[in-house]
Design an enzyme around this catalytic site. Sequence first.
Site, PDB file in Angstrom:
ATOM      1  N   CYS A  25      16.855  -3.505   8.219  1.00  0.00           N
ATOM      2  CA  CYS A  25      16.002  -4.704   8.327  1.00  0.00           C
ATOM      3  C   CYS A  25      16.101  -5.256   9.738  1.00  0.00           C
ATOM      4  O   CYS A  25      16.849  -6.202  10.013  1.00  0.00           O
ATOM      5  CB  CYS A  25      16.420  -5.748   7.294  1.00  0.00           C
ATOM      6  SG  CYS A  25      16.138  -5.231   5.601  1.00  0.00           S
ATOM      7  N   GLN A 223       3.151   4.941  -2.390  1.00  0.00           N
ATOM      8  CA  GLN A 223       3.571   3.815  -1.554  1.00  0.00           C
ATOM      9  C   GLN A 223       4.698   3.024  -2.225  1.00  0.00           C
ATOM     10  O   GLN A 223       4.677   2.796  -3.431  1.00  0.00           O
ATOM     11  CB  GLN A 223       2.380   2.897  -1.277  1.00  0.00           C
ATOM     12  CG  GLN A 223       1.287   3.531  -0.437  1.00  0.00           C
ATOM     13  CD  GLN A 223       1.580   3.529   1.058  1.00  0.00           C
ATOM     14  OE1 GLN A 223       2.675   3.203   1.491  1.00  0.00           O
ATOM     15  NE2 GLN A 223       0.588   3.900   1.854  1.00  0.00           N
ATOM     16  N   TYR A 252      -4.975  14.202   3.567  1.00  0.00           N
ATOM     17  CA  TYR A 252      -3.577  13.837   3.267  1.00  0.00           C
ATOM     18  C   TYR A 252      -3.535  13.093   1.927  1.00  0.00           C
ATOM     19  O   TYR A 252      -2.927  12.034   1.798  1.00  0.00           O
ATOM     20  CB  TYR A 252      -2.973  12.935   4.349  1.00  0.00           C
ATOM     21  CG  TYR A 252      -3.212  13.353   5.779  1.00  0.00           C
ATOM     22  CD1 TYR A 252      -2.362  14.262   6.399  1.00  0.00           C
ATOM     23  CD2 TYR A 252      -4.252  12.817   6.527  1.00  0.00           C
ATOM     24  CE1 TYR A 252      -2.561  14.635   7.730  1.00  0.00           C
ATOM     25  CE2 TYR A 252      -4.461  13.183   7.853  1.00  0.00           C
ATOM     26  CZ  TYR A 252      -3.603  14.088   8.451  1.00  0.00           C
ATOM     27  OH  TYR A 252      -3.801  14.450   9.758  1.00  0.00           O
ATOM     28  N   ASP A 322      -4.816   9.122   5.814  1.00  0.00           N
ATOM     29  CA  ASP A 322      -3.564   8.370   5.735  1.00  0.00           C
ATOM     30  C   ASP A 322      -2.428   9.310   6.132  1.00  0.00           C
ATOM     31  O   ASP A 322      -1.647   9.773   5.293  1.00  0.00           O
ATOM     32  CB  ASP A 322      -3.369   7.840   4.311  1.00  0.00           C
ATOM     33  CG  ASP A 322      -2.175   6.897   4.192  1.00  0.00           C
ATOM     34  OD1 ASP A 322      -1.519   6.628   5.220  1.00  0.00           O
ATOM     35  OD2 ASP A 322      -1.889   6.434   3.083  1.00  0.00           O
ATOM     36  N   CYS A 349       0.695   3.939   9.289  1.00  0.00           N
ATOM     37  CA  CYS A 349       1.969   3.218   9.238  1.00  0.00           C
ATOM     38  C   CYS A 349       2.623   3.153  10.607  1.00  0.00           C
ATOM     39  O   CYS A 349       3.774   2.725  10.730  1.00  0.00           O
ATOM     40  CB  CYS A 349       2.914   3.874   8.225  1.00  0.00           C
ATOM     41  SG  CYS A 349       3.283   5.604   8.592  1.00  0.00           S
TER      42      CYS A 349
END
Length: 392
Positions: A25, A223, A252, A322, A349
């Site tokens: 994080c 996801q 994809y 994607d 992403c």
Amino acid sequence: MPDQKQIKQGLEHTPCPLYRKCGGCQLQNLPYEEQLRWKERRVIGLMGRFGHVEPVIGMANPLHYRHKVQAAFGLDRKKRIISGVYQSSTHRIVPVEQCMIEDQAADAIIGTIRRLLPSFHLLPYDADTGRGFLRHVLIRRGFASGQLMVVLVTGSSVFPSKNHFVSALLEHHPEITTILQNINPGRTSLVLGRQEKTLFGPGFIEDRLCGCSFRISAQSFYQINPVQTQILYEKAMEFAALTGRETVIDAYCGTGTIGLIAAKRGAKLTVGVESNREAVRDAAANAKRNSIPNARFYCADAGEWMRQMAASGERADVVFMDPPRAGSGEAFLSALAALGPRRVVYISCNPETLARDVLALAKQGYRTQKIQPVDMFPYTNHIETVVLLSHK
């Protein structure tokens, strides 16, 4: 974007004590609204030259959103069994009991497995010596269905007291839907091996997304943040603007999520292309499960598939893409340009590779119409972006 009251309600938590050791994080030192601004500025810096970047869509409650959780198993210096995550850029396991971004049910099951191992005389696998048993545990939970999959990744196919171990785990967690053993004997950084055995249940789980039901196997791409995935895919459908006359390519395609939603939302025909054979099998099963006749799925390289379509004079109206974090290669983008779809909906992403690929498509005559960032990964420095491109 959620209002400030919603965001503050979602942030009533104690800072993670493992923040510096884990490294997962990266943005935990920032309030959530600051994280969203940081991510928005990053996308603007990379994509702003192509057009207006919409405000990032954040989460009302950005905690415990990961519905796919995996833990590595090992021994500490006192030879005690530990489970957790690898410290960033190392092979050192940081012990984790609870994680602020992981599904809480998954964390509880991983803890139970760790405590059960000694009573069954099972040890973590040591890749250096080839001894031991358990390498990883992977857990997937369906957000809408609540179904739970537990995958025990082992160094060999031998599973002492297998039935008793499974019974003990189910006694502690009767909510588990299916349990699998995945065998991964190689010296590899990959979590999953190729061989699997179903120990309990059907060997897969199901979930619902954007009105469709999906079968999810251990190897399937799906996801990890279902709340934001719904938002992301709805935005992708909005950009596609399907009228019922379009032939759609889902490059994809994975387990067929985007392509099947498009087929149900108005595509005349959806063709999904994916190089992972198991994912294609899941996609075909998902089409049958949802009674969607206007979808076809093929195991092939998406770029080569589009190149052959273009060479044979076939056309597609919309292409969804994607790709992984590395983005798309030159061969794929050249094939896409040769096919010449009117609209391209690019889900990324990684804004850096997105900017590179959008520039390449701009040179092929595509203009960026819309740019929408979606925060799929709160507290990390990752950001998802969906972009609409149309041919000039």
